[in-house]
Design an enzyme around this catalytic site. Structure first.
Site, short mmCIF file in Angstrom:
data_model
loop_
_atom_site.label_atom_id
_atom_site.label_comp_id
_atom_site.label_asym_id
_atom_site.label_seq_id
_atom_site.Cartn_x
_atom_site.Cartn_y
_atom_site.Cartn_z
N GLN A 42 0.71 -1.71 -0.28
CA GLN A 42 0.43 0.33 -0.03
C GLN A 42 0.56 1.61 0.41
O GLN A 42 0.51 2.15 -0.26
CB GLN A 42 -0.29 -0.08 1.12
CG GLN A 42 -1.81 -1.58 0.95
CD GLN A 42 -2.61 -0.82 0.15
OE1 GLN A 42 -3.53 -0.35 -0.43
NE2 GLN A 42 -3.58 -2.28 -0.78
N CYS A 101 -9.35 -8.90 -0.06
CA CYS A 101 -9.05 -10.45 0.55
C CYS A 101 -10.19 -10.93 1.66
O CYS A 101 -9.57 -12.35 1.30
CB CYS A 101 -7.35 -10.75 0.65
SG CYS A 101 -6.42 -10.27 -1.17
#
Length: 379
Positions: free
Chosen positions: A179, A324
């Site tokens: 990220q 996820c």
């Protein structure tokens, strides 16, 4: 009339940049040869791959030979955790707020190989407790794995300090920078990391391609991850995804040029979104406000279940946490690690903005969310 799509879930994935697509297309149709072939066309394809390695390395401050291309950060994390060894060291350390790619791999690898494993709690702001971490690292610790930017809250860890702690005891540091790379400056030398995982699709590159940075200094401690044809100096065998790697390299090149401009634009939008949503009664920010990336805001809407709100928002895309883990209705392990109750964790929304978002979109989203929160609370 169909409402226009408003996408506020950029930590899950980003739209492929049109310039990245243009860079990739010739490698599907014209320069399609296998870079492992010895004929001229194959050698030409390999030359393009070498140039791509330089572009990726340039973004993270490494040498091109320290970059191993993978299918994405999850594979990179697996190659690092399952492949690292150093004498009699048999202890792995990570944090309770890590991505499941790290947590599941650490626990699985430790369980199957008789290794000890410490999953440390974090402070309420999501930051690692430096005293606890320092106490836990011993001369038996093989690997410490800590992410740079949390995918759910945006919390930014002090990786440089953590790497110094690990190295002081002779341990290696793996950093999941998925990220962070392409959004904020990331320099592997400055951070002091030994291994670093990241994916192209988080910064406007293609899906299905990522990389693992492996410091030249620790290569001898990392065993072969995938055997086969010996590609990438036998680190990860298999025919390389040439179009994907070219796309990733182009995304790296673009990210380096627009990073400051991107951050300034998106931070203003994120701050506007957050300040307006916090005007709604019973709202608060989850995680650190001071130590977080510019594009992310995780907000608790008391007594409004995020799953219900997300479905009602329809064309406005937000998230309840990691993409996820979105197939489950379990409360976020990240938010629970910050001390939230199950109910509050299930009433929290992650907003993650990108370079193409506009103030008009933010205002539309705020208005719709405000209406729905009021409606659900009355109901």
């Amino acid at each position: 009339m169909t409402s226009p799509k408003i996408y506020l879930d950029h930590n899950a994935t980003t739209r492929l940049d049109k310039n990245v697509l243009e860079a990739m297309l010739p490698f599907f149709t014209d320069c399609y040869e296998n870079p492992g072939s010895s004929h001229l066309a194959g050698l030409t394809a390999n030359e393009h791959l070498e140039n791509a390695s330089w572009q990726v390395a340039d973004l993270i401050g490494s040498q091109p030979e320290e970059v191993v291309f993978t299918s994405g950060a999850t594979e990179s994390v697996n190659l690092a955790i399952r492949g690292i060894s150093n004498g009699e060291r048999n202890h792995l350390i990570t944090l309770s707020t890590e991505h499941k790619a790290v947590l599941d791999t650490v626990t699985d690898h430790a369980g199957k190989n008789n290794l000890s494993c410490s999953i440390l709690p974090v402070r309420r702001d999501g930051l690692a407790d430096p005293d606890l971490l320092e106490q836990t690292i011993t001369d038996k610790t093989l690997l410490v794995s800590v992410m740079l930017v949390n995918n759910e809250t945006g919390t930014v860890q002090d990786i440089k300090k953590i790497s110094e702690m690990a190295h002081a005891k002779g341990a290696f540091l793996l950093c999941d920078a998925t990220q962070a790379v392409g959004k904020i400056p990331v320099n592997v030398r400055d951070l002091g990391v030994d291994l670093m995982a990241f994916s192209a699709h988080k910064f406007y590159g293609p899906k299905g391609v990522g990389a693992l940075y492996i410091s030249n200094a620790i290569k001898k401690h990392l065993t072969v991850g995938i055997t086969g044809g010996g590609q990438q100096k036998n680190r990860r065998s298999g025919t390389l995804n040439v179009p994907g790697i070219i796309g990733m390299a182009k995304a790296c090149e673009i990210a380096k040029k627009i990073m400051d401009q991107h951050a300034s634009h998106v931070k203003k939008l994120r701050d506007h979104l957050e300040s307006e949503l916090l005007k709604i009664e019973g709202t608060s920010v989850n995680g650190s406000v001071e130590n977080r990336i510019f594009n992310t805001s995780n907000i608790l809407f008391k007594n409004v279940f995020s799953e219900q709100l997300i479905m009602a928002l329809q064309h406005i895309s937000v998230s309840s946490g990691s993409a996820c883990s979105s197939v489950t209705t379990e409360p976020s392990h990240v938010l629970k690690s910050l001390g939230l109750s199950d109910e509050d964790a299930l009433c929290s929304i992650r907003f993650s903005l990108g370079k193409d978002n506009t103030k008009e979109e933010i205002d539309i989203a705020v208005k719709r969310i405000s209406e729905l929160v009021e409606q659900f609370r009355k109901g």
